[in-house]
Design a protein around this motif. Structure first.
Motif, PDB file in Angstrom:
ATOM      1  N   ALA A 130       0.589  -1.176  -0.090  1.00 18.62           N
ATOM      2  CA  ALA A 130      -0.218   0.417  -0.026  1.00 18.62           C
ATOM      3  C   ALA A 130       0.711   1.089   0.109  1.00 18.62           C
ATOM      4  N   ALA A 131       0.657   2.592  -0.525  1.00 19.05           N
ATOM      5  CA  ALA A 131       1.021   4.178  -0.149  1.00 19.05           C
ATOM      6  C   ALA A 131       1.697   4.054   0.740  1.00 19.05           C
ATOM      7  N   GLY A 132       1.067   3.836   1.555  1.00 18.59           N
ATOM      8  CA  GLY A 132       1.571   4.420   3.336  1.00 18.59           C
ATOM      9  C   GLY A 132       1.974   3.885   3.742  1.00 18.59           C
ATOM     10  N   GLU A 133       2.271   2.239   3.374  1.00 22.04           N
ATOM     11  CA  GLU A 133       2.609   1.586   3.748  1.00 22.04           C
ATOM     12  C   GLU A 133       5.350   1.532   3.735  1.00 22.04           C
ATOM     13  N   GLU A 134       4.617   1.481   2.072  1.00 22.31           N
ATOM     14  CA  GLU A 134       6.511   1.391   1.386  1.00 22.31           C
ATOM     15  C   GLU A 134       6.761   3.159   1.900  1.00 22.31           C
ATOM     16  N   ARG A 135       6.128   4.474   2.152  1.00 21.98           N
ATOM     17  CA  ARG A 135       6.672   5.277   2.633  1.00 21.98           C
ATOM     18  C   ARG A 135       7.315   5.511   3.988  1.00 21.98           C
ATOM     19  N   GLU A 136       6.387   4.624   4.862  1.00 18.79           N
ATOM     20  CA  GLU A 136       6.773   4.530   6.460  1.00 18.79           C
ATOM     21  C   GLU A 136       7.456   4.141   6.683  1.00 18.79           C
ATOM     22  N   ASP A 137       8.231   2.858   6.193  1.00 18.80           N
ATOM     23  CA  ASP A 137       9.027   1.939   5.645  1.00 18.80           C
ATOM     24  C   ASP A 137      10.741   2.918   5.105  1.00 18.80           C
ATOM     25  N   ARG A 138      10.555   3.842   4.254  1.00 24.10           N
ATOM     26  CA  ARG A 138      11.388   4.175   3.384  1.00 24.10           C
ATOM     27  C   ARG A 138      11.556   5.138   4.448  1.00 24.10           C
ATOM     28  N   GLY A 139      10.956   5.744   4.734  1.00 20.13           N
ATOM     29  CA  GLY A 139      11.176   7.079   5.878  1.00 20.13           C
ATOM     30  C   GLY A 139      11.923   6.224   7.526  1.00 20.13           C
ATOM     31  N   ARG A 140      11.442   4.842   8.073  1.00 25.17           N
ATOM     32  CA  ARG A 140      12.133   4.511   8.881  1.00 25.17           C
ATOM     33  C   ARG A 140      13.537   4.217   8.823  1.00 25.17           C
ATOM     34  N   ALA A 141      13.651   3.893   7.662  1.00 31.38           N
ATOM     35  CA  ALA A 141      14.910   3.359   7.626  1.00 31.38           C
ATOM     36  C   ALA A 141      15.945   4.406   6.735  1.00 31.38           C
ATOM     37  N   ASP A 142      14.798   5.702   6.587  1.00 32.49           N
ATOM     38  CA  ASP A 142      15.810   6.671   6.638  1.00 32.49           C
ATOM     39  C   ASP A 142      16.025   7.167   7.793  1.00 32.49           C
ATOM     40  N   ARG A 143      15.602   7.419   8.962  1.00 33.38           N
ATOM     41  CA  ARG A 143      16.138   7.738  10.700  1.00 33.38           C
ATOM     42  C   ARG A 143      16.565   7.364  11.375  1.00 33.38           C
ATOM     43  N   GLU A 144      16.234   5.295  10.613  1.00 35.32           N
ATOM     44  CA  GLU A 144      17.531   4.481  11.515  1.00 35.32           C
ATOM     45  C   GLU A 144      19.201   5.868  10.689  1.00 35.32           C
ATOM     46  N   ARG A 145      19.106   5.361   9.544  1.00 32.46           N
ATOM     47  CA  ARG A 145      20.459   5.539   8.766  1.00 32.46           C
ATOM     48  C   ARG A 145      20.999   6.467   9.591  1.00 32.46           C
ATOM     49  N   GLU A 146      20.335   7.140   9.813  1.00 32.39           N
ATOM     50  CA  GLU A 146      20.847   9.158  11.067  1.00 32.39           C
ATOM     51  C   GLU A 146      20.891   8.786  11.829  1.00 32.39           C
ATOM     52  N   ASP A 147      20.649   7.796  12.502  1.00 36.09           N
ATOM     53  CA  ASP A 147      20.416   7.905  14.142  1.00 36.09           C
ATOM     54  C   ASP A 147      22.042   6.835  14.423  1.00 36.09           C
ATOM     55  N   ARG A 148      22.027   6.013  12.977  1.00 42.78           N
ATOM     56  CA  ARG A 148      23.685   5.121  12.795  1.00 42.78           C
ATOM     57  C   ARG A 148      24.955   6.151  13.036  1.00 42.78           C
ATOM     58  N   GLU A 149      24.616   7.401  11.529  1.00 45.01           N
ATOM     59  CA  GLU A 149      25.364   7.808  11.565  1.00 45.01           C
ATOM     60  C   GLU A 149      25.607   8.830  12.077  1.00 45.01           C
ATOM     61  N   MET A 150      24.911   9.797  13.066  1.00 44.95           N
ATOM     62  CA  MET A 150      24.885  10.602  14.329  1.00 44.95           C
ATOM     63  C   MET A 150      25.851  10.002  15.356  1.00 44.95           C
TER      64      MET A 150
END
Length: 142
Positions: free
Chosen positions: A15-35
């Protein structure tokens, strides 16, 4: 056939909303790891700087201690040499100015030894030079 190859690299259909949430969560996790990695690197570099500063302080303390002992030792040695020369010249047939110059030079070198022991090594160096020059000048009157 359409000429396109089938590949497994495309994301699964959701579904369109699930894909955006997964990408957003992955981006946040990547940013947290980088930080977190940046913070770890910064802490490591700060620890390294503190260690290097501590090593420099220890080396500087060793140099200062060595300079104090050198100034004090040299001052004491020149004081003893000046007093011995003053006593030898006073018992001989030299004019009175000669042993007085040696004694005055010895007193200046004694002051330099005290200053050197207290950490005033630059002033002690100049007083050692002045005291030795006074003794050498007194020797010229002989």
């Amino acid at each position: 056939m359409s000429g396109r190859t089938v590949s497994d690299t495309e994301p699964p259909i959701t579904a369109a909303g699930e894909e955006r949430e997964d990408r957003g969560r992955a981006d946040r996790e990547r940013e947290d790891r980088e930080m977190y990695d940046d913070r770890e690197d910064q802490e490591h570099s700060e620890d390294q700087e503190r260690y290097e500063d501590q090593q420099e302080d220890e080396e500087h303390a060793g140099d200062a201690r060595r300079a104090r002992w050198t100034a004090a030792g040299t001052g004491a040695l020149l004081t003893l040499a000046g007093l011995a020369a003053a006593l030898l010249r006073a018992t001989g047939s030299a004019p009175a100015l000669v042993p007085a110059a040696y004694a005055l030079g010895a007193a200046v070198c004694a002051l330099a030894a005290v200053l050197g022991f207290r950490g005033r090594t630059r002033r002690a160096l100049w007083l050692l030079i002045a005291g030795t020059m006074v003794m050498a000048l007194g020797d010229q009157f002989d």
